[in-house]
Design a protein around this motif. Structure first.
Motif, PDB file in Angstrom:
ATOM      1  N   SER A   1     -69.610 -62.101 -86.803  1.00 34.64           N
ATOM      2  CA  SER A   1     -69.019 -61.975 -85.295  1.00 34.64           C
ATOM      3  C   SER A   1     -70.324 -61.816 -84.362  1.00 34.64           C
ATOM      4  O   SER A   1     -71.449 -61.124 -84.903  1.00 34.64           O
ATOM      5  CB  SER A   1     -68.012 -61.024 -85.071  1.00 34.64           C
ATOM      6  OG  SER A   1     -68.936 -59.748 -85.337  1.00 34.64           O
ATOM      7  N   ARG A   2     -70.336 -62.186 -83.253  1.00 33.02           N
ATOM      8  CA  ARG A   2     -71.502 -61.900 -82.050  1.00 33.02           C
ATOM      9  C   ARG A   2     -71.460 -60.422 -82.066  1.00 33.02           C
ATOM     10  O   ARG A   2     -72.461 -59.873 -81.839  1.00 33.02           O
ATOM     11  CB  ARG A   2     -71.198 -62.685 -80.984  1.00 33.02           C
ATOM     12  CG  ARG A   2     -71.155 -63.880 -80.978  1.00 33.02           C
ATOM     13  CD  ARG A   2     -70.784 -64.857 -79.606  1.00 33.02           C
ATOM     14  NE  ARG A   2     -70.932 -66.146 -79.783  1.00 33.02           N
ATOM     15  CZ  ARG A   2     -70.708 -67.177 -79.031  1.00 33.02           C
ATOM     16  NH1 ARG A   2     -70.260 -66.685 -77.944  1.00 33.02           N
ATOM     17  NH2 ARG A   2     -70.704 -68.401 -79.374  1.00 33.02           N
ATOM     18  N   GLU A   3     -70.375 -59.630 -81.934  1.00 32.40           N
ATOM     19  CA  GLU A   3     -70.348 -58.359 -81.834  1.00 32.40           C
ATOM     20  C   GLU A   3     -71.144 -57.585 -82.947  1.00 32.40           C
ATOM     21  O   GLU A   3     -71.782 -56.759 -82.648  1.00 32.40           O
ATOM     22  CB  GLU A   3     -68.969 -57.841 -81.848  1.00 32.40           C
ATOM     23  CG  GLU A   3     -68.613 -56.252 -81.665  1.00 32.40           C
ATOM     24  CD  GLU A   3     -69.134 -55.521 -80.317  1.00 32.40           C
ATOM     25  OE1 GLU A   3     -69.240 -54.563 -80.068  1.00 32.40           O
ATOM     26  OE2 GLU A   3     -69.372 -56.648 -79.358  1.00 32.40           O
ATOM     27  N   TYR A   4     -70.887 -57.875 -84.205  1.00 32.09           N
ATOM     28  CA  TYR A   4     -71.544 -57.405 -85.385  1.00 32.09           C
ATOM     29  C   TYR A   4     -73.184 -57.572 -85.088  1.00 32.09           C
ATOM     30  O   TYR A   4     -73.938 -56.707 -85.266  1.00 32.09           O
ATOM     31  CB  TYR A   4     -71.295 -57.851 -86.307  1.00 32.09           C
ATOM     32  CG  TYR A   4     -71.540 -57.137 -87.740  1.00 32.09           C
ATOM     33  CD1 TYR A   4     -71.121 -55.942 -88.273  1.00 32.09           C
ATOM     34  CD2 TYR A   4     -72.735 -57.643 -88.421  1.00 32.09           C
ATOM     35  CE1 TYR A   4     -71.464 -55.495 -89.445  1.00 32.09           C
ATOM     36  CE2 TYR A   4     -73.247 -57.130 -89.462  1.00 32.09           C
ATOM     37  CZ  TYR A   4     -72.700 -55.815 -89.924  1.00 32.09           C
ATOM     38  OH  TYR A   4     -73.324 -54.976 -91.127  1.00 32.09           O
TER      39      TYR A   4
ATOM     40  N   GLU B   1     -66.022 -53.010 -87.480  1.00 32.94           N
ATOM     41  CA  GLU B   1     -66.108 -54.425 -87.486  1.00 32.94           C
ATOM     42  C   GLU B   1     -65.896 -55.258 -88.903  1.00 32.94           C
ATOM     43  O   GLU B   1     -65.266 -56.143 -88.792  1.00 32.94           O
ATOM     44  CB  GLU B   1     -67.593 -54.879 -86.736  1.00 32.94           C
ATOM     45  CG  GLU B   1     -67.657 -56.320 -86.457  1.00 32.94           C
ATOM     46  CD  GLU B   1     -66.646 -56.574 -85.091  1.00 32.94           C
ATOM     47  OE1 GLU B   1     -66.669 -57.758 -84.856  1.00 32.94           O
ATOM     48  OE2 GLU B   1     -66.379 -55.835 -84.370  1.00 32.94           O
TER      49      GLU B   1
ATOM     50  N   ASN C   1     -62.951 -57.943 -89.875  1.00 32.78           N
ATOM     51  CA  ASN C   1     -63.744 -59.156 -90.405  1.00 32.78           C
ATOM     52  C   ASN C   1     -62.475 -60.139 -90.668  1.00 32.78           C
ATOM     53  O   ASN C   1     -62.673 -60.689 -91.802  1.00 32.78           O
ATOM     54  CB  ASN C   1     -64.788 -58.879 -91.438  1.00 32.78           C
ATOM     55  CG  ASN C   1     -65.715 -60.093 -91.507  1.00 32.78           C
ATOM     56  OD1 ASN C   1     -65.666 -60.929 -90.481  1.00 32.78           O
ATOM     57  ND2 ASN C   1     -66.267 -59.954 -92.469  1.00 32.78           N
TER      58      ASN C   1
ATOM     59  N   GLU D   1     -60.003 -63.654 -89.115  1.00 32.89           N
ATOM     60  CA  GLU D   1     -59.800 -64.611 -88.014  1.00 32.89           C
ATOM     61  C   GLU D   1     -58.822 -63.957 -87.114  1.00 32.89           C
ATOM     62  O   GLU D   1     -57.747 -63.693 -87.194  1.00 32.89           O
ATOM     63  CB  GLU D   1     -59.265 -65.919 -88.201  1.00 32.89           C
ATOM     64  CG  GLU D   1     -58.882 -66.933 -87.239  1.00 32.89           C
ATOM     65  CD  GLU D   1     -60.185 -67.163 -86.503  1.00 32.89           C
ATOM     66  OE1 GLU D   1     -60.014 -67.259 -85.039  1.00 32.89           O
ATOM     67  OE2 GLU D   1     -61.185 -67.329 -87.016  1.00 32.89           O
TER      68      GLU D   1
ATOM     69  N   GLU E   1     -63.477 -65.826 -76.750  1.00 32.31           N
ATOM     70  CA  GLU E   1     -64.225 -64.851 -76.545  1.00 32.31           C
ATOM     71  C   GLU E   1     -64.301 -64.610 -74.939  1.00 32.31           C
ATOM     72  O   GLU E   1     -65.436 -63.669 -74.942  1.00 32.31           O
ATOM     73  CB  GLU E   1     -65.611 -65.360 -77.258  1.00 32.31           C
ATOM     74  CG  GLU E   1     -65.466 -65.163 -78.854  1.00 32.31           C
ATOM     75  CD  GLU E   1     -66.893 -64.942 -79.311  1.00 32.31           C
ATOM     76  OE1 GLU E   1     -67.894 -64.968 -79.031  1.00 32.31           O
ATOM     77  OE2 GLU E   1     -66.785 -65.474 -80.660  1.00 32.31           O
TER      78      GLU E   1
END
Length: 538
Positions: free
Chosen positions: A178-181, A288, A292, A294, A315
């Motif tokens: 993920s982009r957050e991670y 996160e 993890n 969908e 997003e």
């Protein structure tokens, strides 16, 4: 940066070079597939890891780590590089010890040694994959109000795909994508650098500080804001407009009212150390990993710690509103879980939960049978019972035989609409007649359900994908005055999360207070597992 492509390749090739420096006795590698001692040793080591044992049986026990093939060497090098970076992902320090594995390999003298070491490496690899994918600690063991089950990796697939893939690329895909991670990892490295340079300097001193003030305490505020990146360098000792804007930006990033005045709350957040923020980042990374999976291109995201509900679409924030969440009391804190929203109910009846009926309303009825006259009292057959016929004093929490309901009205505790994702915790999103609470900075006042500041607009947004006139459809049902269910043609995933550290897509961080103390528990559990909350974890 630690996770730059160049650095990853550098670590990989250093690890690969070290692999080629390991010396194996030739006898230990002769015909492993036909070596009974090797097979028995490997089988014994993996006796309780059935998927791994099946994997080796299928490939006739050919080793994937401790072998003389080029692929095995590359695989082992990629494993060493991943293990050396494991602490940077917030995994337990020393648990994934590449040096210990090298020493074990060097100590191989017999086929039995080879089988044992091969099995131990596989076991450790699977433990690493499980932790980096889905977390170090079990959510429910940390706090029973975190209603999430930690997912488990498919061990067979993780072994098969590793063998079929480029090893270095495979290990880069194992941790959450993920982009957050990724942004949390980047922020973690930034904080490492700040701590190495001595932090953000002296704390902000003094009492209340506001525009126009001029004192040494303003200088301490100025210096702190400069160090934290909220203010350009300046020599002023006056609380001017630039400092006020910097304070407001800081307050908004930390979930506070942006009044530009430094009171006790703002000062406390300003004086949090980089180590404090680093701890919050590590907890956010663990959280996160717990989620993890969908989440759905279009989903509802409720961050309890942020007092917000959002409709996310690919997003992007499609809609956002303030919320009121559960009070910080036993049995009233809002839980964390995921489900699917199926329908909304306009002009809802409030079926009072039994816990509220017997703990709050029964004592009131015992004092005054006519209290809370807006509630109907129903018997087991669903018939309304006259209060004059009930001796409330004769009942207690265990024996009270009635249900309580509040008919649809503007005074209904659920307001005029509720949004349902049926679940065992009886949690849902709804309107409320208590609108004044949304002006509060900390909004933890409900019995666990999530109250929305703008429920009508939330409803319009949900209906917009299935109706040409979502507002009209909503209000036709509302104006009927009758309880009406509107199904959602496509169910919408709902995720109730609790994040005190959230990245900004454009750069920077937002932090929130740990209103339920859950992150403190997670941090303690991580430390108990060996996670190190210092730059030394590198």
């Amino acid at each position: 940066m630690l996770f730059s492509r160049l650095n990853v390749w550098r670590k990989y090739f250093v690890a690969l070079l070290l692999c080629f420096k390991v010396i194996f006795p030739l006898g230990a590698f002769a015909s492993q597939g036909n070596d009974i001692a090797y097979k028995l040793a490997l089988s014994k080591e993996l006796a309780d890891v059935g998927a791994a044992l099946e994997f080796y049986q299928e490939r006739r026990f050919e080793p994937i780590w401790v072998g003389r093939s080029r692929d095995a060497r590359k695989r082992l090098g990629a494993l060493f590089a991943a293990f050396e970076d494991s602490a940077a992902h917030g995994l337990p320090h020393g648990l994934f010890d590449a040096r210990a594995i090298r020493n074990n390999i060097r100590s191989i003298r017999t086929s039995v040694d080879l089988g044992e070491v091969e099995g131990k490496i596989t076991r450790t690899y699977l433990q690493y994959a499980q932790m980096i994918q889905f977390g170090v600690v079990r959510p429910g063991a940390v706090d029973e109000e975190i209603k999430r089950k930690r997912s488990k990796i498919d061990q067979r697939s993780y072994l098969t795909n590793l063998v079929l893939s480029d090893a270095q690329a495979f290990f880069q895909s194992v941790y959450p994508q993920s982009r957050e991670y990724a942004r949390l990892l980047k922020e973690k490295e930034r904080l490492f650098g700040i701590i190495a340079r001595g932090g953000w300097g002296a704390p902000v001193t003094g009492g209340k500080l506001q525009p126009g003030d001029r004192a040494k305490h303003v200088v301490s505020l100025r210096n702190r804001l400069i160090a934290m990146g909220y203010l350009e360098r300046t020599l002023t000792d006056r609380f001017d407009a630039d400092i006020q804007r910097a304070v407001q930006a800081f307050q908004l990033d930390h979930g506070m009212a942006g009044d530009g005045i430094v009171g006790d709350g703002t000062r406390a957040e300003l004086n949090k150390s980089p180590e404090d923020r680093l701890a919050a980042i590590l907890v956010a990374m663990e959280r996160e990993r717990w989620t993890n999976f969908e989440r759905g291109n279009r989903h509802v995201l409720v961050n309890l710690a942020d007092f917000s509900a959002k409709i996310m679409n690919n997003e992007r924030i499609e809609f956002q509103t303030r919320t009121v969440v559960g009070t910080n009391k036993d049995d009233q804190r809002s839980p964390e879980f995921s489900d699917e929203m199926e329908h909304m109910v306009i002009n809802p009846t409030w079926n009072v939960p039994r816990s509220i009926a017997v703990k709050e309303y029964l004592p009131a009825f015992q004092k005054d049978p006519n209290a809370h006259g807006y509630l109907n009292i129903l018997d087991a057959s669903g018939q309304i019972v006259s209060r004059e016929q009930v001796d409330f004093v004769a009942f207690d929490e265990n024996t009270f035989p009635f249900d309580l309901k509040q008919p649809p009205s503007t005074r209904n505790a659920l307001g005029l609409v509720k949004f349902m994702f049926p679940n065992r915790y009886n949690i849902y999103l709804h309107d409320t007649p208590s609108k004044s609470l949304f002006a509060r900075e900390v909004r933890a006042f409900s019995h666990g359900c999530i109250r929305l500041q703008d429920p009508f607009d939330f409803g319009y947004a949900l209906l917009s994908v299935q109706s040409r006139d979502p507002k009209g459809d909503f209000h036709r049902a509302l104006n009927s005055g009758v309880e009406t269910v509107i199904p959602l043609d496509k169910h919408v995933p709902v995720h109730l999360i609790y994040r005190t550290a959230v990245t900004k897509p454009t750069g920077g961080m937002t932090y929130r207070r740990d209103i339920y103390g859950r992150d403190a528990k997670i941090l303690a559990a991580l430390v108990g597992k060996g996670v190190v909350i210092t730059p030394l974890a590198r």
